[in-house]
Design an enzyme around this catalytic site. Sequence first.
Site, PDB file in Angstrom:
ATOM      1  N   GLU A   1      -7.290 -15.778  -0.351  1.00  0.00           N
ATOM      2  CA  GLU A   1      -6.942 -16.629   0.799  1.00  0.00           C
ATOM      3  C   GLU A   1      -5.598 -16.236   1.394  1.00  0.00           C
ATOM      4  O   GLU A   1      -4.628 -16.006   0.666  1.00  0.00           O
ATOM      5  CB  GLU A   1      -6.913 -18.089   0.335  1.00  0.00           C
ATOM      6  CG  GLU A   1      -7.440 -19.044   1.344  1.00  0.00           C
ATOM      7  CD  GLU A   1      -8.906 -18.817   1.655  1.00  0.00           C
ATOM      8  OE1 GLU A   1      -9.204 -18.152   2.665  1.00  0.00           O
ATOM      9  OE2 GLU A   1      -9.761 -19.299   0.893  1.00  0.00           O
ATOM     10  N   HIS A   2      -5.572 -16.182   2.713  1.00  0.00           N
ATOM     11  CA  HIS A   2      -4.368 -15.758   3.445  1.00  0.00           C
ATOM     12  C   HIS A   2      -3.933 -14.352   3.035  1.00  0.00           C
ATOM     13  O   HIS A   2      -2.752 -14.037   2.984  1.00  0.00           O
ATOM     14  CB  HIS A   2      -3.225 -16.783   3.268  1.00  0.00           C
ATOM     15  CG  HIS A   2      -3.504 -18.071   3.997  1.00  0.00           C
ATOM     16  ND1 HIS A   2      -3.263 -18.220   5.350  1.00  0.00           N
ATOM     17  CD2 HIS A   2      -4.038 -19.237   3.587  1.00  0.00           C
ATOM     18  CE1 HIS A   2      -3.630 -19.442   5.715  1.00  0.00           C
ATOM     19  NE2 HIS A   2      -4.110 -20.077   4.661  1.00  0.00           N
ATOM     20  N   THR A   3      -4.913 -13.533   2.718  1.00  0.00           N
ATOM     21  CA  THR A   3      -4.639 -12.126   2.422  1.00  0.00           C
ATOM     22  C   THR A   3      -5.120 -11.221   3.550  1.00  0.00           C
ATOM     23  O   THR A   3      -4.732 -10.066   3.626  1.00  0.00           O
ATOM     24  CB  THR A   3      -5.356 -11.694   1.125  1.00  0.00           C
ATOM     25  OG1 THR A   3      -6.712 -12.131   1.213  1.00  0.00           O
ATOM     26  CG2 THR A   3      -4.701 -12.294  -0.107  1.00  0.00           C
TER      27      THR A   3
ATOM     28  N   SER B   1     -24.051 -27.584  24.315  1.00  0.00           N
ATOM     29  CA  SER B   1     -24.050 -27.711  22.859  1.00  0.00           C
ATOM     30  C   SER B   1     -24.648 -29.046  22.447  1.00  0.00           C
ATOM     31  O   SER B   1     -24.233 -30.105  22.933  1.00  0.00           O
ATOM     32  CB  SER B   1     -22.619 -27.624  22.314  1.00  0.00           C
ATOM     33  OG  SER B   1     -22.630 -28.043  20.954  1.00  0.00           O
TER      34      SER B   1
ATOM     35  N   LEU C   1     -15.367 -24.134   7.579  1.00  0.00           N
ATOM     36  CA  LEU C   1     -16.457 -23.241   7.184  1.00  0.00           C
ATOM     37  C   LEU C   1     -16.803 -22.311   8.348  1.00  0.00           C
ATOM     38  O   LEU C   1     -17.895 -21.771   8.446  1.00  0.00           O
ATOM     39  CB  LEU C   1     -17.680 -24.041   6.723  1.00  0.00           C
ATOM     40  CG  LEU C   1     -17.420 -24.995   5.553  1.00  0.00           C
ATOM     41  CD1 LEU C   1     -18.670 -25.787   5.203  1.00  0.00           C
ATOM     42  CD2 LEU C   1     -16.936 -24.233   4.313  1.00  0.00           C
ATOM     43  N   SER C   2     -15.848 -22.188   9.250  1.00  0.00           N
ATOM     44  CA  SER C   2     -15.905 -21.202  10.334  1.00  0.00           C
ATOM     45  C   SER C   2     -16.959 -21.468  11.393  1.00  0.00           C
ATOM     46  O   SER C   2     -17.694 -20.561  11.798  1.00  0.00           O
ATOM     47  CB  SER C   2     -16.112 -19.793   9.774  1.00  0.00           C
ATOM     48  OG  SER C   2     -14.948 -19.364   9.185  1.00  0.00           O
ATOM     49  N   SER C   3     -17.009 -22.709  11.881  1.00  0.00           N
ATOM     50  CA  SER C   3     -17.957 -22.967  12.962  1.00  0.00           C
ATOM     51  C   SER C   3     -17.585 -22.147  14.202  1.00  0.00           C
ATOM     52  O   SER C   3     -18.463 -21.673  14.917  1.00  0.00           O
ATOM     53  CB  SER C   3     -18.024 -24.461  13.280  1.00  0.00           C
ATOM     54  OG  SER C   3     -16.741 -24.991  13.488  1.00  0.00           O
TER      55      SER C   3
ATOM     56  N   ASP D   1     -13.344 -14.144   8.628  1.00  0.00           N
ATOM     57  CA  ASP D   1     -14.439 -15.049   8.973  1.00  0.00           C
ATOM     58  C   ASP D   1     -15.540 -14.324   9.751  1.00  0.00           C
ATOM     59  O   ASP D   1     -16.721 -14.433   9.438  1.00  0.00           O
ATOM     60  CB  ASP D   1     -13.917 -16.228   9.806  1.00  0.00           C
ATOM     61  CG  ASP D   1     -12.813 -16.984   9.092  1.00  0.00           C
ATOM     62  OD1 ASP D   1     -12.661 -16.797   7.877  1.00  0.00           O
ATOM     63  OD2 ASP D   1     -12.094 -17.743   9.763  1.00  0.00           O
TER      64      ASP D   1
ATOM     65  N   TYR E   1      -0.507 -22.052  10.678  1.00  0.00           N
ATOM     66  CA  TYR E   1      -1.156 -20.780  10.344  1.00  0.00           C
ATOM     67  C   TYR E   1      -0.344 -19.625  10.921  1.00  0.00           C
ATOM     68  O   TYR E   1       0.004 -18.669  10.223  1.00  0.00           O
ATOM     69  CB  TYR E   1      -2.582 -20.771  10.915  1.00  0.00           C
ATOM     70  CG  TYR E   1      -3.370 -19.538  10.570  1.00  0.00           C
ATOM     71  CD1 TYR E   1      -4.141 -19.487   9.414  1.00  0.00           C
ATOM     72  CD2 TYR E   1      -3.355 -18.422  11.400  1.00  0.00           C
ATOM     73  CE1 TYR E   1      -4.875 -18.354   9.101  1.00  0.00           C
ATOM     74  CE2 TYR E   1      -4.076 -17.283  11.084  1.00  0.00           C
ATOM     75  CZ  TYR E   1      -4.841 -17.257   9.933  1.00  0.00           C
ATOM     76  OH  TYR E   1      -5.554 -16.129   9.616  1.00  0.00           O
TER      77      TYR E   1
HETATM   78  C1  GLA Z   1      -8.737 -18.733   8.531  1.00  0.00           C
HETATM   79  C2  GLA Z   1      -8.647 -17.422   9.312  1.00  0.00           C
HETATM   80  C3  GLA Z   1      -8.960 -16.231   8.400  1.00  0.00           C
HETATM   81  C4  GLA Z   1      -8.106 -16.258   7.128  1.00  0.00           C
HETATM   82  C5  GLA Z   1      -8.159 -17.640   6.481  1.00  0.00           C
HETATM   83  C6  GLA Z   1      -7.195 -17.768   5.320  1.00  0.00           C
HETATM   84  O1  GLA Z   1     -10.051 -18.960   8.098  1.00  0.00           O
HETATM   85  O2  GLA Z   1      -9.545 -17.439  10.394  1.00  0.00           O
HETATM   86  O3  GLA Z   1      -8.754 -15.025   9.114  1.00  0.00           O
HETATM   87  O4  GLA Z   1      -6.792 -15.871   7.401  1.00  0.00           O
HETATM   88  O5  GLA Z   1      -7.872 -18.677   7.405  1.00  0.00           O
HETATM   89  O6  GLA Z   1      -7.567 -16.925   4.267  1.00  0.00           O
END
Ligand code: GLA
Length: 387
Positions: free
Chosen positions: A33-35, A67, A127-129, A174, A224
């Site tokens: 995470e955050h890498t 939507s 969860l990346s919607s 993501d 972020y």
């Molecule tokens: C969000 C960002 C990703 C990533 C994560 C943390 O999901 O969209 O690119 O940096 O945070 O790991």
Amino acid sequence: MKNKVLDKFKELFGAEGDIKAYFAPGRVNLIGEHTDYNGGHVFPCALTIGTYAAARKRDDDKLRFYSMNFENLGVIESSVIDLKNKKEDDWTNYPKGVIWAMQKKGFKIETGMDIVYFGNIPNGSGLSSSASIEVLTGYVLKEMFGLDVDNINIALIGQYSENNFNGVNCGIMDQFAIAMGKEKNAIFLDTADLSYEYAPIDLGSKKIVILNTNKKRGLGDSKYNERRSECETALAELQKVVDIKSLGELTEEAFEANKDAIKDPVRVKRAKHAVYENQRTIKAVKALKDNDLALFGKLMIASHDSLRDDYEVTGIELDTLVEEALKQDGVIGARMTGAGFGGCAVSIVEGDAVDAFIANVGKAYEEKIGYAADFYVVEVGNGPCVL
Ligand code: GLA
């Protein structure tokens, strides 16, 4: 879902012509995470929940978006000519951004489309919607206009659009996880050069359980970007004493030997997380290959601790979920996932312990936080497709 989105399309835009339905998944990150903006490794997988669309090409330059998750907003119109981010266009700035980015990269998109979206990823849950909508839109454009673009480039275009059209400085994790998703596999991705490998997720009787804080996120994006710039400054300080291009190139030992070059204790913690988390991710994938799920779980827990203490992106909601999760029988590991500051945690739990796990963690969370968490037992799914 396919019929649901097709029926809505026909109701709104008519049943004539060539209408196709599409899908792109959401994702969960297991560790790393955050890498991804520090040249490190990540280990996400695509889910079987995601975003559906029904779309038809138009003969003119018009874009009509709808939507089923934001029905109150109705049909939002744009044009493929001169696309700009406009506040009043709301969520459609994500698909608009992808069309804009495709055009920027030289793909000819001169006519528009009508498109209806429906997502079963909980909005804003981490969860990346949004990345799911981006990759889905890129995939629809590829199919509709016969564009010569592969899924890795669809991911890169999605990230480019999010960075440059929507102003969120996200990494590639993501979009990559979604565009390259493979059933029953997680993706071990080196964000330094985008080399990747699939690793089978064979959990036997265990399940992946996602725990949603249901916390409304606000400051997330600015924090972020703040973490990103703290890492960039720490990297520049380290580069005065070691020859590296990113924090991901450092081992724990090399970091400890050189960390005095970082002039601020907060930045030392941020960089430490980036370095150690990357090494943890490499170890976790090896543990999985060795079938050592217990070690994988321990590394998940260490990841959460580092995100709480050194990177400081968890907060009481995520910490409570993870703390309560780790008290339960049958839990192998748990950690926050995604950007943090709310959103979701992920855990691995013995199948026959899942019901008690959800009941107990849910109860403790609600007592402490004052509102309920949600839980999803998820499956690892494929990348985008035509349905
Ligand atoms: C969000 C960002 C990703 C990533 C994560 C943390 O999901 O969209 O690119 O940096 O945070 O790991």
